[in-house]
Design a protein around this motif. Structure first.
Motif, PDB file in Angstrom:
ATOM      1  N   ALA A 134       0.847  -1.197   0.000  1.00  0.00           N
ATOM      2  CA  ALA A 134       0.000   0.000   0.000  1.00  0.00           C
ATOM      3  C   ALA A 134       0.879   1.241   0.000  1.00  0.00           C
ATOM      4  O   ALA A 134       1.975   1.248   0.528  1.00  0.00           O
ATOM      5  N   GLY A 135       0.389   2.305  -0.607  1.00  0.00           N
ATOM      6  CA  GLY A 135       1.157   3.549  -0.671  1.00  0.00           C
ATOM      7  C   GLY A 135       1.107   4.276   0.662  1.00  0.00           C
ATOM      8  O   GLY A 135       0.127   4.894   1.006  1.00  0.00           O
ATOM      9  N   LEU A 136       2.172   4.187   1.451  1.00  0.00           N
ATOM     10  CA  LEU A 136       2.240   4.876   2.746  1.00  0.00           C
ATOM     11  C   LEU A 136       2.885   6.235   2.559  1.00  0.00           C
ATOM     12  O   LEU A 136       3.724   6.420   1.688  1.00  0.00           O
ATOM     13  N   ALA A 137       2.540   7.150   3.415  1.00  0.00           N
ATOM     14  CA  ALA A 137       3.188   8.454   3.400  1.00  0.00           C
ATOM     15  C   ALA A 137       4.657   8.253   3.756  1.00  0.00           C
ATOM     16  O   ALA A 137       5.013   7.367   4.531  1.00  0.00           O
ATOM     17  N   GLN A 138       5.525   9.073   3.182  1.00  0.00           N
ATOM     18  CA  GLN A 138       6.966   8.942   3.408  1.00  0.00           C
ATOM     19  C   GLN A 138       7.318   9.017   4.889  1.00  0.00           C
ATOM     20  O   GLN A 138       8.173   8.285   5.365  1.00  0.00           O
ATOM     21  N   ALA A 139       6.647   9.869   5.634  1.00  0.00           N
ATOM     22  CA  ALA A 139       6.948  10.016   7.064  1.00  0.00           C
ATOM     23  C   ALA A 139       6.627   8.746   7.829  1.00  0.00           C
ATOM     24  O   ALA A 139       7.385   8.321   8.698  1.00  0.00           O
ATOM     25  N   ALA A 140       5.499   8.132   7.525  1.00  0.00           N
ATOM     26  CA  ALA A 140       5.116   6.900   8.209  1.00  0.00           C
ATOM     27  C   ALA A 140       6.054   5.761   7.834  1.00  0.00           C
ATOM     28  O   ALA A 140       6.477   4.977   8.680  1.00  0.00           O
ATOM     29  N   ALA A 141       6.413   5.672   6.542  1.00  0.00           N
ATOM     30  CA  ALA A 141       7.293   4.603   6.074  1.00  0.00           C
ATOM     31  C   ALA A 141       8.685   4.718   6.684  1.00  0.00           C
ATOM     32  O   ALA A 141       9.346   3.717   6.916  1.00  0.00           O
ATOM     33  N   ALA A 142       9.125   5.927   6.947  1.00  0.00           N
ATOM     34  CA  ALA A 142      10.466   6.139   7.499  1.00  0.00           C
ATOM     35  C   ALA A 142      10.613   5.558   8.889  1.00  0.00           C
ATOM     36  O   ALA A 142      11.710   5.230   9.316  1.00  0.00           O
ATOM     37  N   SER A 143       9.508   5.402   9.624  1.00  0.00           N
ATOM     38  CA  SER A 143       9.596   4.895  10.987  1.00  0.00           C
ATOM     39  C   SER A 143       9.375   3.386  11.077  1.00  0.00           C
ATOM     40  O   SER A 143       9.528   2.804  12.138  1.00  0.00           O
ATOM     41  N   LEU A 144       9.016   2.737   9.965  1.00  0.00           N
ATOM     42  CA  LEU A 144       8.794   1.294   9.973  1.00  0.00           C
ATOM     43  C   LEU A 144      10.120   0.544  10.024  1.00  0.00           C
ATOM     44  O   LEU A 144      11.138   1.018   9.513  1.00  0.00           O
ATOM     45  N   ASP A 145      10.085  -0.639  10.625  1.00  0.00           N
ATOM     46  CA  ASP A 145      11.274  -1.493  10.628  1.00  0.00           C
ATOM     47  C   ASP A 145      11.624  -1.889   9.196  1.00  0.00           C
ATOM     48  O   ASP A 145      10.790  -1.823   8.296  1.00  0.00           O
ATOM     49  N   LEU A 146      12.863  -2.313   8.987  1.00  0.00           N
ATOM     50  CA  LEU A 146      13.277  -2.797   7.676  1.00  0.00           C
ATOM     51  C   LEU A 146      12.913  -4.278   7.579  1.00  0.00           C
ATOM     52  O   LEU A 146      13.398  -5.090   8.363  1.00  0.00           O
ATOM     53  N   ASP A 147      12.038  -4.611   6.643  1.00  0.00           N
ATOM     54  CA  ASP A 147      11.618  -5.992   6.408  1.00  0.00           C
ATOM     55  C   ASP A 147      12.353  -6.473   5.160  1.00  0.00           C
ATOM     56  O   ASP A 147      11.847  -6.383   4.048  1.00  0.00           O
ATOM     57  N   ILE A 148      13.567  -6.962   5.354  1.00  0.00           N
ATOM     58  CA  ILE A 148      14.423  -7.335   4.230  1.00  0.00           C
ATOM     59  C   ILE A 148      13.996  -8.697   3.685  1.00  0.00           C
ATOM     60  O   ILE A 148      13.918  -9.686   4.407  1.00  0.00           O
ATOM     61  N   GLN A 149      13.723  -8.713   2.387  1.00  0.00           N
ATOM     62  CA  GLN A 149      13.325  -9.915   1.661  1.00  0.00           C
ATOM     63  C   GLN A 149      14.347 -10.162   0.559  1.00  0.00           C
ATOM     64  O   GLN A 149      14.988  -9.219   0.072  1.00  0.00           O
ATOM     65  N   LEU A 150      14.500 -11.415   0.158  1.00  0.00           N
ATOM     66  CA  LEU A 150      15.388 -11.771  -0.944  1.00  0.00           C
ATOM     67  C   LEU A 150      14.560 -12.384  -2.066  1.00  0.00           C
ATOM     68  O   LEU A 150      13.605 -13.111  -1.806  1.00  0.00           O
ATOM     69  N   VAL A 151      14.946 -12.079  -3.291  1.00  0.00           N
ATOM     70  CA  VAL A 151      14.270 -12.644  -4.453  1.00  0.00           C
ATOM     71  C   VAL A 151      15.336 -13.010  -5.488  1.00  0.00           C
ATOM     72  O   VAL A 151      16.330 -12.304  -5.645  1.00  0.00           O
ATOM     73  N   VAL A 152      15.139 -14.155  -6.148  1.00  0.00           N
ATOM     74  CA  VAL A 152      16.073 -14.629  -7.178  1.00  0.00           C
ATOM     75  C   VAL A 152      15.396 -14.475  -8.532  1.00  0.00           C
ATOM     76  O   VAL A 152      14.268 -14.922  -8.724  1.00  0.00           O
ATOM     77  N   ILE A 153      16.110 -13.836  -9.467  1.00  0.00           N
ATOM     78  CA  ILE A 153      15.561 -13.600 -10.804  1.00  0.00           C
ATOM     79  C   ILE A 153      16.528 -14.158 -11.836  1.00  0.00           C
ATOM     80  O   ILE A 153      17.740 -13.919 -11.766  1.00  0.00           O
ATOM     81  N   ASP A 154      15.990 -14.915 -12.800  1.00  0.00           N
ATOM     82  CA  ASP A 154      16.797 -15.450 -13.898  1.00  0.00           C
ATOM     83  C   ASP A 154      17.107 -14.297 -14.854  1.00  0.00           C
ATOM     84  O   ASP A 154      16.207 -13.744 -15.476  1.00  0.00           O
ATOM     85  N   GLU A 155      18.375 -13.932 -14.954  1.00  0.00           N
ATOM     86  CA  GLU A 155      18.779 -12.818 -15.810  1.00  0.00           C
ATOM     87  C   GLU A 155      19.700 -13.273 -16.936  1.00  0.00           C
ATOM     88  O   GLU A 155      20.507 -12.509 -17.445  1.00  0.00           O
ATOM     89  N   THR A 156      19.530 -14.518 -17.335  1.00  0.00           N
ATOM     90  CA  THR A 156      20.365 -15.111 -18.377  1.00  0.00           C
ATOM     91  C   THR A 156      20.365 -14.275 -19.652  1.00  0.00           C
ATOM     92  O   THR A 156      21.415 -14.082 -20.271  1.00  0.00           O
ATOM     93  N   ARG A 157      19.221 -13.752 -20.038  1.00  0.00           N
ATOM     94  CA  ARG A 157      19.096 -13.048 -21.325  1.00  0.00           C
ATOM     95  C   ARG A 157      19.950 -11.768 -21.401  1.00  0.00           C
ATOM     96  O   ARG A 157      20.180 -11.251 -22.474  1.00  0.00           O
ATOM     97  N   TYR A 158      20.422 -11.275 -20.276  1.00  0.00           N
ATOM     98  CA  TYR A 158      21.207 -10.041 -20.270  1.00  0.00           C
ATOM     99  C   TYR A 158      22.712 -10.279 -20.403  1.00  0.00           C
ATOM    100  O   TYR A 158      23.485  -9.326 -20.420  1.00  0.00           O
ATOM    101  N   TYR A 159      23.127 -11.533 -20.482  1.00  0.00           N
ATOM    102  CA  TYR A 159      24.559 -11.842 -20.514  1.00  0.00           C
ATOM    103  C   TYR A 159      25.011 -12.273 -21.904  1.00  0.00           C
ATOM    104  O   TYR A 159      24.228 -12.814 -22.687  1.00  0.00           O
ATOM    105  N   SER A 160      26.295 -12.075 -22.170  1.00  0.00           N
ATOM    106  CA  SER A 160      26.871 -12.404 -23.482  1.00  0.00           C
ATOM    107  C   SER A 160      26.954 -13.921 -23.654  1.00  0.00           C
ATOM    108  O   SER A 160      26.921 -14.684 -22.685  1.00  0.00           O
ATOM    109  N   ASP A 161      27.122 -14.329 -24.899  1.00  0.00           N
ATOM    110  CA  ASP A 161      27.232 -15.757 -25.217  1.00  0.00           C
ATOM    111  C   ASP A 161      28.455 -16.388 -24.556  1.00  0.00           C
ATOM    112  O   ASP A 161      28.432 -17.560 -24.186  1.00  0.00           O
ATOM    113  N   ASP A 162      29.540 -15.620 -24.399  1.00  0.00           N
ATOM    114  CA  ASP A 162      30.751 -16.135 -23.743  1.00  0.00           C
ATOM    115  C   ASP A 162      30.462 -16.544 -22.302  1.00  0.00           C
ATOM    116  O   ASP A 162      30.908 -17.596 -21.845  1.00  0.00           O
ATOM    117  N   VAL A 163      29.733 -15.688 -21.601  1.00  0.00           N
ATOM    118  CA  VAL A 163      29.389 -15.982 -20.207  1.00  0.00           C
ATOM    119  C   VAL A 163      28.445 -17.183 -20.154  1.00  0.00           C
ATOM    120  O   VAL A 163      28.631 -18.100 -19.346  1.00  0.00           O
TER     121      VAL A 163
END
Length: 161
Positions: free
Chosen positions: A13-42
C-alpha cells in the motif's frame, strides 16, 4: 503514529513517506533469472545466470505511475553450472563480477506473487531513527553482500540460508 495501525496496512500500500520512514526494515530476498542479459561467452560457461536481489518490503516507490514498486538491490550473482575445474569456476566468477549490476524497480504485485521457490524473508531489522534510512539500508545490504545467500536454482527453496 500507531504501530498496530501501520502493521494492518498491506506492505504494497502507498504509505506516506513520514510513516514509512519509521517502519522497521523488512528485508526480503528474491532470485531472478537474468540469463538473457549476458553475453554468449558468459552463457557458454555459466549455463544460466541468476541474480539475488534484496528489498525492503515496508518501503515502496512510485516510478512515475500509480502502481507501487519495490526497489531491488543486487546482492549476489550465481551461475547454474559449477565446473569441476577451479580455473573454470574462477573464470565464471570473474566474468559475472565484471558485469555491473544496478538497482532495479519491480511492481510490488509482480514480486509478491512469485513462488516461495524464488522469494524468501531474510531479516526484520529494527529501524534506528538516529540514522538515516538510506544509511541503515546500505549497512544491511553490505552485510548481506559480505555473507551472500546460497542459491540452488531449480530446486524447491531456491534461496538456501
Amino acid at each position: 503514529m500507531n504501530q498496530q495501525f501501520l502493521l494492518a496496512i498491506p506492505k504494497s500500500a502507498g504509505l506516506a513517506q513520514a510513516a514509512a520512514a519509521s517502519l522497521d526494515l523488512d528485508i526480503q530476498l528474491v532470485v531472478i533469472d537474468e540469463t538473457r542479459y549476458y553475453s554468449d561467452d558468459v552463457l557458454y560457461l555459466a549455463g544460466k545466470v541468476f541474480q539475488v536481489y534484496a528489498y525492503d518490503a515496508n518501503r515502496v516507490t512510485h516510478c512515475c505511475e500509480v502502481t507501487p514498486s519495490y526497489q531491488l538491490h543486487p546482492v549476489a550473482t550465481q551461475a547454474l553450472n559449477c565446473p569441476e575445474s577451479e580455473e573454470e569456476r574462477e573464470k565464471i566468477d570473474e566474468m559475472l563480477r565484471s558485469e555491473l549490476q544496478d538497482v532495479i524497480y519491480m511492481h510490488c504485485r509482480t514480486v509478491e506473487v512469485m513462488s516461495d521457490k524464488y522469494r524468501r524473508a531474510h531479516h526484520m531489522i529494527d529501524r534506528d531513527l538516529d540514522e538515516t534510512y538510506d544509511k541503515q539500508l546500505e549497512s544491511v545490504l553490505e552485510h548481506i553482500r559480505c555473507n551472500p545467500p546460497c542459491v540452488a536454482p531449480g530446486r524447491a527453496g531456491c534461496i538456501v540460508m
